[in-house]
Each structure stands twice: as structure tokens, then as C-alpha cells.
Design an enzyme around this catalytic site. Structure first.
Site, short mmCIF file in Angstrom:
data_model
loop_
_atom_site.label_atom_id
_atom_site.label_comp_id
_atom_site.label_asym_id
_atom_site.label_seq_id
_atom_site.Cartn_x
_atom_site.Cartn_y
_atom_site.Cartn_z
N LYS A 93 -21.81 -6.75 -8.25
CA LYS A 93 -21.03 -6.43 -7.04
C LYS A 93 -20.10 -7.59 -6.78
CE LYS A 93 -20.15 -3.98 -3.39
NZ LYS A 93 -18.74 -3.96 -3.87
N GLN A 114 -20.47 -15.50 -6.49
CA GLN A 114 -20.91 -14.21 -5.96
C GLN A 114 -22.41 -13.97 -6.18
OE1 GLN A 114 -17.95 -12.13 -4.96
NE2 GLN A 114 -19.50 -11.21 -3.67
N LYS A 129 -17.18 -10.13 -10.67
CA LYS A 129 -15.84 -10.28 -10.09
C LYS A 129 -14.83 -9.82 -11.11
CE LYS A 129 -13.73 -11.85 -6.36
NZ LYS A 129 -14.15 -11.82 -4.96
N ASP A 169 -10.20 -7.98 -2.81
CA ASP A 169 -10.14 -9.44 -2.65
C ASP A 169 -8.64 -9.73 -2.45
OD1 ASP A 169 -11.86 -12.06 -3.07
OD2 ASP A 169 -10.02 -12.44 -4.17
N THR A 213 -15.63 -9.62 6.70
CA THR A 213 -15.66 -11.01 6.20
C THR A 213 -15.23 -11.97 7.31
OG1 THR A 213 -15.11 -10.13 4.03
CG2 THR A 213 -15.01 -12.52 4.30
N SER A 380 -20.22 -4.31 2.38
CA SER A 380 -20.01 -3.43 1.22
C SER A 380 -21.34 -2.82 0.79
CB SER A 380 -19.43 -4.22 0.04
OG SER A 380 -18.04 -4.31 0.15
P1 NDP Z 1 -5.54 -11.27 1.27
O1 NDP Z 1 -4.76 -10.98 0.05
O2 NDP Z 1 -5.70 -10.23 2.31
O3 NDP Z 1 -4.94 -12.57 1.99
C1 NDP Z 1 -4.85 -13.79 1.35
C2 NDP Z 1 -4.17 -14.78 2.28
O4 NDP Z 1 -4.20 -16.06 1.67
C3 NDP Z 1 -2.69 -14.45 2.51
O5 NDP Z 1 -2.31 -14.93 3.76
C4 NDP Z 1 -2.02 -15.24 1.40
O6 NDP Z 1 -0.68 -15.57 1.65
C5 NDP Z 1 -2.87 -16.49 1.37
N1 NDP Z 1 -2.84 -17.08 0.01
C6 NDP Z 1 -3.27 -16.51 -1.14
N2 NDP Z 1 -3.05 -17.31 -2.19
C7 NDP Z 1 -2.48 -18.40 -1.68
C8 NDP Z 1 -2.01 -19.59 -2.25
N3 NDP Z 1 -2.10 -19.82 -3.58
N4 NDP Z 1 -1.49 -20.53 -1.42
C9 NDP Z 1 -1.42 -20.31 -0.07
N5 NDP Z 1 -1.83 -19.18 0.52
C10 NDP Z 1 -2.34 -18.25 -0.26
O7 NDP Z 1 -6.96 -11.78 0.75
P2 NDP Z 1 -8.33 -11.89 1.54
O8 NDP Z 1 -8.09 -12.22 2.97
O9 NDP Z 1 -9.14 -10.70 1.18
O10 NDP Z 1 -9.03 -13.14 0.81
C11 NDP Z 1 -8.86 -14.49 1.26
C12 NDP Z 1 -9.97 -15.35 0.69
O11 NDP Z 1 -11.24 -14.85 1.14
C13 NDP Z 1 -10.10 -15.39 -0.83
O12 NDP Z 1 -10.58 -16.65 -1.22
C14 NDP Z 1 -11.15 -14.34 -1.12
O13 NDP Z 1 -11.79 -14.56 -2.36
C15 NDP Z 1 -12.09 -14.60 0.05
N6 NDP Z 1 -13.01 -13.50 0.38
C16 NDP Z 1 -12.52 -12.25 0.68
C17 NDP Z 1 -13.41 -11.25 1.02
C18 NDP Z 1 -12.93 -9.92 1.48
O14 NDP Z 1 -13.78 -9.12 1.93
N7 NDP Z 1 -11.66 -9.60 1.44
C19 NDP Z 1 -14.86 -11.46 0.97
C20 NDP Z 1 -15.25 -12.84 0.72
C21 NDP Z 1 -14.34 -13.79 0.41
P3 NDP Z 1 0.49 -14.70 0.95
O15 NDP Z 1 0.46 -13.38 1.66
O16 NDP Z 1 1.73 -15.50 1.18
O17 NDP Z 1 0.12 -14.61 -0.50
#
Ligand code: NDP
Length: 448
Positions: A93, A114, A129, A169, A213, A380
Site C-alpha cells: 500500500k 511506507q 510506492k 501522492d 493527511t 486509505s
Molecule cells: P501535491 O502534489 O498535492 O502538492 C505538493 C506541494 O508541494 C505543491 O505545493 C508543490 O508545489 C510543492 N512541491 C512539490 N515538489 C516541490 C519541490 N521540488 N520544491 C518545492 N515545492 C514542491 O502533493 P501532496 O500534498 O499529496 O504531497 C506533499 C507531500 O506529502 C509529499 O512529500 C508526499 O509524499 C507527502 N504525503 C502525501 C500524502 C497524501 O495523502 N497525499 C500522504 C502522506 C505523505 P508546485 O505545485 O509548485 O509543484
């Protein structure tokens, strides 16, 4: 060097040689191995039967070509990945990430984390993943759909309700899960709702999964604060990112009385001294898919910065919710100098090891990602439960379950840290508690 230090250094050296050029994976393993030294001192049997080496080697790694046609009828070729890391506790998962920075090492680091995160939830799910180096930014709806269909055309044979259940993600939200599910359903010729999570509410999704999250990260923060007799009411909070995790962390923190003083995306950061208008943020980022500077144009009293760092802001609580290694040593030092007392990782591994060390040595309450952001995968798993029983729960009931799971993860991390003589170190507590459950299952199931 003690015998255990030497033994663990041996595992790590071997891992570096066998997994060259994968720095994020090395970083994630190094952190867990540090905590495992503490376990091995007390319970040396956890090194029996090659357990640590098996734990660090994925059960299966799938890499595949993803060809698709762009709007100009040109063929594009991306690379797809699914790393099925460990299924001792349940089906693999973990989410799918679509971002140009994705490579095998990034997917392995996320899959490795994970395993322990999923174990901490107390639910029967293994760790995996996947993703692709495809960049959805600037692509039309049709291009994203064709990419998702091509990606699933290979992935579908490797997943299933009892085998491997992907989710979203970075770069994979409700829209992408929809396109992926549609193609799976077509290829498999069955509506197997348990094969993906994060689905739309009309076709097997769970209420509160979108929020889970971010809400969960704030519930974990609340627990850390409660342990010191404090609360979020009246606190100032910085949240990096403005995607799924960040948006709902902002919402919940403000519902609990905090003021969120800044958020960001990869183009810059926004100072919001009077708090964030979550409806406007969702409209700009989720619906219009625009940059954070658009928010500033439409929200009074806010400022956009394209240089400096969001971590320069003064706050009591910092929630890094964007991506790995976004919070470096200099940022940690500034946060500490500015009086931060709580940090909880909404993102996976957002703090560099040097930043973590600064938080640790300054006795900052620190919630590591595998504990603080486990609410997404936990919900999830609740979506999988609803699918299996063909039921759908209310938002409040699901949110209550999420809240209970996050409180348990905090309790387990705190109690385990204390049991092993590291009171208040939630990194050690989460790593050891997550590890022991998986390790016990692996030992019981033999050398496989
Ligand atoms: P999204 O794609 O919804 O959002 C990601 C955010 O982070 C955006 O604001 C993006 O900006 C920014 N970002 C991504 N890459 C970069 C970078 N290289 N430098 C600066 N900003 C960056 O993703 P999520 O919110 O789902 O995920 C965010 C984090 O949380 C990740 O680490 C993910 O693995 C973790 N996570 C997510 C879960 C989920 O349920 N979604 C569960 C557990 C962990 P921009 O739009 O400009 O790219």
C-alpha cells in the site's frame, strides 16, 4: 565502535554498494538503522535470519516504459515505477507520484518509509510506492488522461485488492486516480473498487480521505502539544506547500484556533499574517491549478516572495508539507532562533538529517513523517474496509477513526521511545514501534 555499531555499519556499506546513486534511499535507511541499533542492543534476535538485509531489499521492483501522444501528436516516453517493498503485514500500500524528479531511488525511499508508517497505523497493510517522471504541470486534461491510461496499461497486471493498492501522492490527485481507475476497470473487466484508494465519492471513495493527511498531521501536532500542556489555540503556524497535504493542514490548524502565517509552492512563498483563506486557496490551487502568486493578487494583506525562505517566518509550529529535503540546516537554525517549538512532517522526509539534528539538540518536539503523515494511508485503509463491506461511512465517523489512529500513533511512538530510554524522541519511538511489528511478522513467516 561497539559490535552492534559495526554490524549495522556492515549492513549500510553493503546497501550503499548494491544501490549506488540513490541518495534519498540511503538517507531513509540510515535514519532507521540508527534507531535499530537501540533495538539490537536489547533484542539481538531481530538480526537473526538476515532480517535487516531482507527488510532493506524490496520484494519486487517493476520499471516500465510509458509511451503516450501529446496534443501535437508527438510521442512522449516516460518511465513508470512500482516498488513492492514489503507485504508481511498486508497487501502493498502506498501512493503514486508524478513529478519530473522521480527516479528509482526516490520511489525506494518512499516505499521503505511506507513500510514503517503503515505498520504504525495498526492496520493490515504492507509497504509500496510508485510513480513516474511525468510532469502533469502545464499538460492538458487530455494529455494527463492519455498518460494515466498508458501508465495503467502496464501497472494493472501488478496490482489488486489483495496484492497491491496504490493511491495518490505529489502530482496524483482525484483527477488522476479517476483516469487510472477507469483504465484498470476497462482492462480487468470488473469494477474492483478495492484496487485503488483516493477514489471519487460516487464510485467507492471515502469521505475524509482528501483531508486525511493534513488533518492527521495537525492531530499529531496537537498530541505533542497536549503532552506539554499546550494547544494550537492562539499558536502561529508555518505550512510549506499548497497541495493536498498543506491545504488541509492549514484548514485544521485554523479550525483549532491557530493562525497560519505562510504557505508556498515551488514558485515561492506567501506571507499571511492574518491567516489563510482556505476557500480561496482551494479555488486557486485545486480548481484553477494556478500558482500561489494568484492567491496574493486576490487576498488582502498578503505578500508573495520569490526569494528567501518560508522558514524565515516567526512561528511556534512548523509543518513542512511539500517535498523531501525542503528544510535544510540553515532553515532549522533560523526556526530555532525564532522560537519554534514544534515541527511535524506532513511531507515525507522534508527535513535533511542535519536539520533534524539541530531540532534534536535544541529539544524541539519533532514528529517524523512516518508518524505525523500516516493519516492519509490510514484513511486509505479505512476506504478499503468500506469497499470490502460495500458500505460508506459518514465524514464525522471516518474523521473520528482518523483522529483515534493519530492519537494511538503518538502514544505508541512516545511509549516506545520511553521504553528504550529515549523519552520525547518520537523519531526513535516511531522507527522502533513500526519496525518491531513488521519484524515479528517476517520472523514468524520464515525466510522468504
Ligand atoms: P501535491 O502534489 O498535492 O502538492 C505538493 C506541494 O508541494 C505543491 O505545493 C508543490 O508545489 C510543492 N512541491 C512539490 N515538489 C516541490 C519541490 N521540488 N520544491 C518545492 N515545492 C514542491 O502533493 P501532496 O500534498 O499529496 O504531497 C506533499 C507531500 O506529502 C509529499 O512529500 C508526499 O509524499 C507527502 N504525503 C502525501 C500524502 C497524501 O495523502 N497525499 C500522504 C502522506 C505523505 P508546485 O505545485 O509548485 O509543484
Amino acid at each position: 565502535m561497539s559490535a552492534i555499531d559495526q554490524e549495522v555499519a556492515g549492513y549500510y556499506d553493503k546497501l550503499l554498494k548494491r544501490n549506488a546513486g540513490e541518495p534519498e534511499f540511503h538517507q531513509a535507511v540510515a535514519e532507521v538503522l540508527e534507531s535499530l541499533k537501540i533495538v539490537l542492543e536489547k533484542d539481538p534476535h531481530y538480526a537473526d535470519y538476515g532480517l535487516i538485509e531482507r527488510l532493506c531489499e524490496p520484494e519486487r521492483q517493476i520499471i516500465f516504459r510509458v509511451p503516450w501522444m501529446d496534443d501535437n501528436n508527438e510521442v512522449r516516453v516516460n518511465r513508470g515505477f512500482r516498488v513492492q517493498f514489503n507485504s508481511a503485514l498486508g497487501p502493498y500500500k502506498g501512493g503514486l507520484r508524478f513529478h519530473p524528479s522521480v527516479n528509482l531511488g526516490v520511489i525506494k525511499f518512499l516505499g521503505f518509509e511506507q513500510i514503517f508508517k503503515n505498520s504504525l497505523t495498526g492496520l493490515p497493510i504492507g509497504g509500496g510506492k510508485g510513480g513516474s517522471d511525468f510532469d502533469p504541470k502545464g499538460r492538458s486534461e487530455g494529455e494527463v488522461m492519455r498518460f494515466c491510461q498508458s501508465f495503467m496499461t502496464e501497472l494493472w497486471r501488478h496490482i489488486g485488492e489483495y496484492r497491491d493498492v496504490p493511491a495518490g501522492d505529489i502530482g496524483v490527485g482525484g483527477r488522476e486516480v479517476g483516469f487510472l481507475f477507469g483504465q484498470y476497470r476497462r482492462l480487468a473487466n470488473q469494477h474492483e473498487s478495492g484496487v485503488l484508494t483516493g477514489k471519487g465519492l460516487e464510485w467507492g471513495g471515502s469521505l475524509a480521505r482528501t483531508e486525511a493527511t493534513g488533518f492527521g498531521c495537525v492531530y499529531f501536532t496537537e498530541e505533542m502539544m497536549k503532552a506539554n500542556g499546550e494547544s494550537l489555540d492562539g499558536a502561529k503556524v508555518i505550512v510549506s506547500g499548497s497541495g493536498n497535504v498543506a491545504t488541509y493542514a492549514i484548514q485544521k490548524a485554523q479550525e483549532l484556533g491557530a493562525t497560519v502565517v505562510g504557505f508556498s509552492d515551488s514558485s515561492g512563498w506567501v506571507e499571511t499574517p492574518n491567516g489563510v483563506d482556505v476557500e480561496l486557496l482551494r479555488d486557486v490551487k485545486e480548481k484553477r491549478r494556478e500558482r500561489v502568486s494568484t492567491y496574493v493578487e486576490e487576498a488582502q494583506g498578503t505578500t508573495f516572495h520569490s526569494d528567501g525562505s518560508i522558514w524565515d517566518l516567526k512561528a511556534d509550529v512548523a509543518l513542512p508539507c511539500a517535498t523531501q529535503n525542503e528544510l535544510e540546516a540553515e532553515h532549522a537554525r533560523t526556526l530555532v532562533d525564532n522560537g519554534v517549538r514544534y515541527v511535524a512532517e506532513g511531507a515525507n522526509m522534508p527535513s535533511t538529517p542535519e536539520a533534524v539534528e539541530i531540532f534534536r539538540s535544541n529539544k524541539i518536539n519533532f514528529g517524523p513523517g512516518k508518524a505525523a503523515n500516516a493519516g492519509g494511508v490510514a484513511t486509505s485503509a479505512l476506504e478499503m474496509q468500506q469497499n470490502a463491506s460495500r458500505d460508506s461511512w459518514t465524514f464525522d465517523y471516518t474523521d473520528q477513526r482518523l483522529h483515534g489512529i493519530m492519537s494511538n500513533i503518538f502514544k505508541l511512538s512516545a511509549e516506545t521511545a520511553a521504553e528504550y530510554g529515549h523519552e520525547g524522541d518520537y523519531i526513535v519511538g516511531a522507527n522502533i514501534a513500526g519496525f518491531k511489528k513488521v519484524a515479528d511478522a517476517m520472523l514468524a513467516q520464515g525466510v522468504i
